[in-house]
Design an enzyme around this catalytic site. Structure first.
Site, PDB file in Angstrom:
ATOM      1  N   ASP A  27       0.771  -1.042   0.236  1.00 15.28           N
ATOM      2  CA  ASP A  27      -0.079  -0.155  -0.496  1.00 15.28           C
ATOM      3  C   ASP A  27       0.694   1.294   0.286  1.00 15.28           C
ATOM      4  O   ASP A  27       1.460   1.429   1.103  1.00 15.28           O
ATOM      5  CB  ASP A  27      -1.164  -0.546   0.729  1.00 15.28           C
ATOM      6  CG  ASP A  27      -1.780   1.256   0.747  1.00 15.28           C
ATOM      7  OD1 ASP A  27      -2.368   1.256   2.568  1.00 15.28           O
ATOM      8  OD2 ASP A  27      -1.689   2.421   0.041  1.00 15.28           O
ATOM      9  N   ASP A  62      -1.735   5.472  -4.943  1.00 12.37           N
ATOM     10  CA  ASP A  62      -2.017   4.538  -4.038  1.00 12.37           C
ATOM     11  C   ASP A  62      -2.223   3.166  -4.506  1.00 12.37           C
ATOM     12  O   ASP A  62      -3.355   3.250  -4.834  1.00 12.37           O
ATOM     13  CB  ASP A  62      -3.178   6.107  -3.540  1.00 12.37           C
ATOM     14  CG  ASP A  62      -3.487   4.149  -2.196  1.00 12.37           C
ATOM     15  OD1 ASP A  62      -4.603   4.499  -1.168  1.00 12.37           O
ATOM     16  OD2 ASP A  62      -2.508   3.364  -2.036  1.00 12.37           O
TER      17      ASP A  62
HETATM   18  O1  LIG Z   1      -6.591   5.707   4.159  1.00 11.87           O
HETATM   19  C1  LIG Z   1      -5.793   5.951   2.988  1.00 11.87           C
HETATM   20  C2  LIG Z   1      -5.852   4.566   2.146  1.00 11.87           C
HETATM   21  C3  LIG Z   1      -7.102   4.052   1.828  1.00 11.87           C
HETATM   22  C4  LIG Z   1      -6.454   2.757   0.841  1.00 11.87           C
HETATM   23  C5  LIG Z   1      -5.440   2.235   0.910  1.00 11.87           C
HETATM   24  N1  LIG Z   1      -4.042   3.343   0.905  1.00 11.87           N
HETATM   25  C6  LIG Z   1      -4.319   3.981   2.157  1.00 11.87           C
HETATM   26  N2  LIG Z   1      -5.558   7.334   2.455  1.00 11.87           N
HETATM   27  C7  LIG Z   1      -5.088   7.740   1.534  1.00 11.87           C
HETATM   28  C8  LIG Z   1      -5.961   8.466   0.699  1.00 11.87           C
HETATM   29  C9  LIG Z   1      -6.210  10.184   1.846  1.00 11.87           C
HETATM   30  C10 LIG Z   1      -6.635   8.943   3.437  1.00 11.87           C
HETATM   31  C11 LIG Z   1      -5.743   8.636   3.864  1.00 11.87           C
END
Ligand SMILES: O=C([C@@H]1CCCNC1)N1CCCCC1
Length: 327
Positions: free
Chosen positions: A33, A215
């Site tokens: 991730d 991401d």
């Molecule tokens: O929690 C996340 C993602 C969720 C899915 C997996 N990657 C991280 N964030 C990324 C976008 C901004 C807020 C935080």
């Protein structure tokens, strides 16, 4: 100088991609991730009702980081927490002899239900690692000085196994030149600026682009609301379905390709990637692969975009940069 490559296996509808990682003496399947910075996994410490069906890390092979704990909540409100051990981690032959392993003592139902995934391996910047009182480094940061080159690359594919490499760029994985853009690490993400968009109805071209993050842990492509609206205005039968929480379209539709300009180069997401998946098994209505980034604060270039390109996450220079090339 270490280099390595590991498979990225797609789950149903490419919802996520899982890679084998050896932690201590267990091999677990983790979701790499680039949007978070914690390496956490189900463990023998997790309640059985939460960990049933998952591979477990057994901390007996590690050394507990006394007083250290972690607690993460993701953008979709899924969450996990636990304590911390130092142990050996091997990814595609690249070894971190003492990596902070975040053993889960509690996880939310989203992780319990996703039985294929045994945890996450964060590849964002260590500045957003959630371990307290002292944040620890990501796997990439732990090994980066031992790598032939402080880079990792992402080659995700639609409905097929892709790969992550560490320490080198694989010239057989892309065509044409790599276009590099600067990364702003202030928020801990691989954050960059997209120049603009086109494709779809009223060409979805907003002229200007916007701030975005790369991401791998996000399935879809979240764009400015005006761009998403503009794109679907050209798709017969598409509409914003507030009950589904996004744009839907007929599964029979072949949406138009979508273009993203980054660093002066245009990258194309095939329309077929944007007819993402049936709302439920057997439904003839599908959820769109492009959605609005409303409320997030920036766009998210998740797997729908990343599986259309070869992406280079480069921290080998004076400041981090992202590279994109056609696959
Ligand atoms: O929690 C996340 C993602 C969720 C899915 C997996 N990657 C991280 N964030 C990324 C976008 C901004 C807020 C935080």
């Amino acid at each position: 100088c270490q280099t390595g490559e590991v498979a990225a296996d797609p789950q149903l509808y490419d919802q996520s991609y899982l890679s084998p990682v050896t932690i201590g003496n267990s091999e677990l399947m983790l979701d790499f991730d680039t949007g978070s910075a914690d390496l956490w996994c189900f463990s023998t410490e997790s309640p059985a009702v939460q960990s049933a069906g998952h591979g477990l890390y057994n901390p007996s092979t590690g050394t507990e980081l006394d007083g250290a704990f972690w607690d993460i909540t993701y953008g979709d409100q899924s969450a996990a927490s636990g304590n911390v051990f130092a142990d050996k981690v091997v990814v595609g032959g690249v070894t971190a002899t003492k990596q902070a392993i975040e053993a889960a003592t509690s996880v939310s139902y989203e992780f319990t239900e996703d039985v294929a995934s045994d945890g996450l391996l964060g590849l964002a910047f260590s500045s957003i690692n959630t371990i307290l009182p002292q944040p620890q480094t990501t796997f990439f940061d732990t090994v980066r000085n031992t790598l032939a080159k402080a880079v990792f690359t992402v080659d995700l594919k639609k409905g097929a196994a892709g790969s992550y490499t560490f320490g080198y760029i694989d010239s057989s994985k892309y065509s044409g030149a790599i276009t590099y853009v600067p990364v702003n690490t202030a928020n801990g993400f691989w954050q960059f600026t997209a120049d603009g968009y086109s494709g779809g109805g009223n060409n979805a071209s907003t002229g200007r682009g916007g701030v975005a993050i790369a991401d791998t842990g996000t399935s879809l492509l979240y764009l400015p609301a005006s761009v998403a609206k503009g794109y679907y205005s050209g798709v017969q039968g598409a509409s914003f379905d507030f009950r589904q929480g996004g744009y839907t379209l007929p599964c029979s539709a072949t949406p138009p390709d979508f273009n993203v300009a980054i660093g002066g180069k245009t990258f194309t997401v095939p329309g077929s990637y944007i007819n993402y998946a049936p709302l439920r098994a057997g439904s003839s209505t599908c959820f769109g692969g492009i959605q609005a980034d409303s409320g997030i604060g920036f766009s998210i270039f998740g797997d729908v975009f990343l599986k259309a390109v070869y992406a280079i996450f480069d921290d080998s220079g004076s400041s981090p940069k992202l590279g994109f090339a056609a696959q």
